[in-house]
Design an enzyme around this catalytic site. Sequence first.
Site, PDB file in Angstrom:
ATOM      1  N   TYR A  49      64.942  22.760 -49.482  1.00 26.27           N
ATOM      2  CA  TYR A  49      64.408  22.285 -48.269  1.00 26.27           C
ATOM      3  C   TYR A  49      64.372  23.326 -47.312  1.00 26.27           C
ATOM      4  CZ  TYR A  49      64.456  20.167 -43.714  1.00 26.27           C
ATOM      5  OH  TYR A  49      64.225  19.740 -42.051  1.00 26.27           O
ATOM      6  N   ASP A  74      65.554  31.970 -49.463  1.00 25.30           N
ATOM      7  CA  ASP A  74      65.831  31.104 -47.933  1.00 25.30           C
ATOM      8  C   ASP A  74      67.433  31.055 -48.322  1.00 25.30           C
ATOM      9  OD1 ASP A  74      66.434  29.532 -46.235  1.00 25.30           O
ATOM     10  OD2 ASP A  74      65.271  27.774 -46.700  1.00 25.30           O
ATOM     11  N   LYS A 118      72.029  29.590 -39.621  1.00 24.00           N
ATOM     12  CA  LYS A 118      73.254  29.215 -39.558  1.00 24.00           C
ATOM     13  C   LYS A 118      74.368  30.025 -39.258  1.00 24.00           C
ATOM     14  CE  LYS A 118      71.851  25.079 -42.346  1.00 24.00           C
ATOM     15  NZ  LYS A 118      71.988  23.875 -41.788  1.00 24.00           N
TER      16      LYS A 118
END
Length: 423
Positions: free
Chosen positions: A144, A239, A267
């Site tokens: 994702y 990613d 994050k």
Amino acid sequence: MNHSKSRALFEKAQKLMPGGVNSPVRAFRAVGGDPLFMARGEGAHLVDVDGNRYLDYVGSWGPLLLGHRHPAVIEALRETLEIGTSFGAPTEREVEFTALIRQAAPSIEMMRLVNSGTEATMSAIRVARGFTGRELIVKFEGCYHGHVDSLLVKAGSGVATLGIADSVGVPAAFSATTIALPFNSAEAIEEAFRRHGERIAAVIVEPVVGNMGCVPPAPGFLALLRDATERHGSLLIFDEVMTGFRLAWGGAQQRFSIRPDLTTLGKVIGGGLPIAAYGGRTDVMSCVAPLGPVYQAGTLSGNPLAVAGGLAMLRTLEQHPEIYDQVEQRTARLCDGVARAAGPKLTVNRVGSMFTFFFTSSPVTDYESAKRSDTAAYAKFFRAMLERGVYLPPSQFEAAFLSGAHTDEDIAKTVAAAAEALT
Ligand code: HOZ
């Protein structure tokens, strides 16, 4: 446990926000019951609006490597509030912050700060397309990369949790520019490059997947991606929104010794504030406006509060590199303890301080094997753990995270709770 205030808030919230939430997985749809509304965080704990206290293994979905309200982060935010919340102009701290990121991950020679992981991946693939003059993007099933139109094909996270095949609202022409392959399949990669090599702008991958639950790369898989992209003039995008600064100071690229062309971060780099970044080779990033013709911009990009929080987080990690070993050892103890208590019905995947308890006796190496997990059993386990004061991700297809604030005692409590819950 009494959840009456959470329930009352959820009643109201459902009329105001889709599913009563601002991001789908937190609606608890996959695990039954209503979501909990949180009042505050304290180190390794979350406290809900009814005053119930939980050991938190979600950690805001990854950012909180130091736990809730780490003093260094809070102090930096307090100081910054005295000078302003947004200038829409460059600040000294942005230079310090980006220099620190480059020092940690030298492949990120030049970067842009943005506000979310979705923005980072959306921009990274635009840059890859602009630089190579090609359109196709290879991604992996169950990975994702945020809710970017062309990356929502066979996606993990909430898309997997809710069983949405490919999001409605994405034009077919966008999905057609995406090739989705099974994670960890060397044959699939070779075949895709054999057939479309000249047209592939980039391969984007979560080097350790967190969004179908935690799934590590097979030995040699990341090196194969590096090699195939190089041979065909495509770019390799890591990613590292989840793995950056979590799996090591230099992220997964340090841990697995692979140098991607572009990286996305989010994050942990924000310490719990909304910030993300994309960056990589100087020649590639020189395509971005105002240096080049690939356009990307943002009013709140490099926001002083978010940069201050992120900088405090990264400085703390830099000054205390021992945190990585400590957190990893505790995560290993937790995972081993739960695996022993569960026996063969559970497959526990872990890399560093990321982990998932898969309710299947077979190895989980890709999206297909992750989907073979017994999600109803996971839901039952989730609820039993919650009743025992342990907050796990409300989905089989999300990684759990440990923080530096979790103690040996917390681990022992969690293993004991799991042993009970599993019976
Ligand atoms: N998509 C994120 C986790 N992989 C966030 C989920 C949420 O906040 O609901």
